[in-house]
Design a protein around this motif. Structure first.
Motif, PDB file in Angstrom:
ATOM      1  N   VAL A   8       0.825  -1.197   0.000  1.00  0.00           N
ATOM      2  CA  VAL A   8       0.000   0.000   0.000  1.00  0.00           C
ATOM      3  C   VAL A   8       0.863   1.252   0.000  1.00  0.00           C
ATOM      4  CG1 VAL A   8      -1.746   1.296   1.285  1.00  0.00           C
ATOM      5  CG2 VAL A   8      -1.875  -1.188   1.158  1.00  0.00           C
ATOM      6  N   ILE A   9       1.875   1.260   0.846  1.00  0.00           N
ATOM      7  CA  ILE A   9       2.768   2.417   0.935  1.00  0.00           C
ATOM      8  C   ILE A   9       4.168   1.963   0.568  1.00  0.00           C
ATOM      9  CG2 ILE A   9       3.793   4.131   2.463  1.00  0.00           C
ATOM     10  CD1 ILE A   9       1.290   3.927   4.183  1.00  0.00           C
ATOM     11  N   ARG A  10       4.743   2.644  -0.365  1.00  0.00           N
ATOM     12  CA  ARG A  10       6.107   2.316  -0.788  1.00  0.00           C
ATOM     13  C   ARG A  10       7.075   3.274  -0.110  1.00  0.00           C
ATOM     14  NH1 ARG A  10       8.843   0.191  -5.740  1.00  0.00           N
ATOM     15  NH2 ARG A  10      10.841   1.251  -5.742  1.00  0.00           N
ATOM     16  N   LEU A  11       8.086   2.718   0.528  1.00  0.00           N
ATOM     17  CA  LEU A  11       9.124   3.518   1.167  1.00  0.00           C
ATOM     18  C   LEU A  11      10.444   3.274   0.447  1.00  0.00           C
ATOM     19  CD1 LEU A  11       8.367   2.834   4.933  1.00  0.00           C
ATOM     20  CD2 LEU A  11       7.797   4.866   3.620  1.00  0.00           C
ATOM     21  N   ASP A  12      10.973   4.315  -0.114  1.00  0.00           N
ATOM     22  CA  ASP A  12      12.286   4.215  -0.745  1.00  0.00           C
ATOM     23  C   ASP A  12      13.311   4.799   0.216  1.00  0.00           C
ATOM     24  OD1 ASP A  12      11.546   3.047  -3.214  1.00  0.00           O
ATOM     25  OD2 ASP A  12      10.769   4.988  -3.880  1.00  0.00           O
ATOM     26  N   ILE A  13      14.136   3.934   0.768  1.00  0.00           N
ATOM     27  CA  ILE A  13      15.153   4.357   1.727  1.00  0.00           C
ATOM     28  C   ILE A  13      16.510   4.232   1.045  1.00  0.00           C
ATOM     29  CG2 ILE A  13      16.204   3.887   3.961  1.00  0.00           C
ATOM     30  CD1 ILE A  13      13.495   2.684   4.802  1.00  0.00           C
TER      31      ILE A  13
END
Length: 164
Positions: free
Chosen positions: A8-13
């Motif tokens: 649902v939520i994409r986190l690009d770290i």
């Protein structure tokens, strides 16, 4: 039949090597998290933290945590020094060889200041990079530095070839 979505939520770290300011708080977190595994809270000398920040951490935070555990278990002293690092991170093994040939850099020589040790470590890293990449331009590109910044660092560390 209902299908739940997990993405649902994409986190690009960014990789750890691009956020070295996170290394010190992560080490503190791992020290508290693994106090039972290690037996005591481990502290890092400033030069050791600086050297950790120079490592490229190909496996990111997982590698840093595993490194902390390995180092914490195998280091008897409560303070972890630079000489301890080179024994436990594969990428630092070449630094260990160089340290053995560089008086006092990673030892307990009180005459060595943090800045002197940092400059020696930087000299080794830049020298190796120059040999590997063959030119200042390519080395700067690989290190993600401007050519002028690299040139100025090389000049400041007396790593430029002398003109005849």
């Amino acid at each position: 039949m209902r299908s739940d979505r997990l993405n649902v939520i994409r986190l690009d770290i960014p990789p750890l090597r691009e956020r070295v300011e996170d290394i010190e708080p992560l080490i503190a977190h791992f020290s508290a998290k693994h106090i039972e595994d290690v037996g005591e809270e481990k502290n890092f000398e400033l030069a050791a933290i600086s050297l950790l920040k120079s490592y490229h951490w190909p496996e990111n935070v997982r590698e840093l945590e595993n490194f902390y555990l390995r180092l914490g278990i195998h280091t008897e002293d409560s303070t972890i020094r630079t000489r301890d690092l080179v024994e436990h991170i594969e990428g630092f093994r070449n630094l260990r060889k160089a340290a053995d040939n560089t008086s006092g850099m990673f030892g307990e020589d009180e005459a060595s200041t943090f800045d002197e040790m940092k400059d020696l470590a930087e000299k080794m890293i830049l020298s190796k990079s120059l040999r590997k990449h063959g030119s200042i331009s390519e080395t700067a590109r690989q290190l993600k530095m401007t050519k002028s910044r690299l040139y100025n660092r090389l000049k400041g560390l007396d790593l430029l070839p002398t003109e005849k």
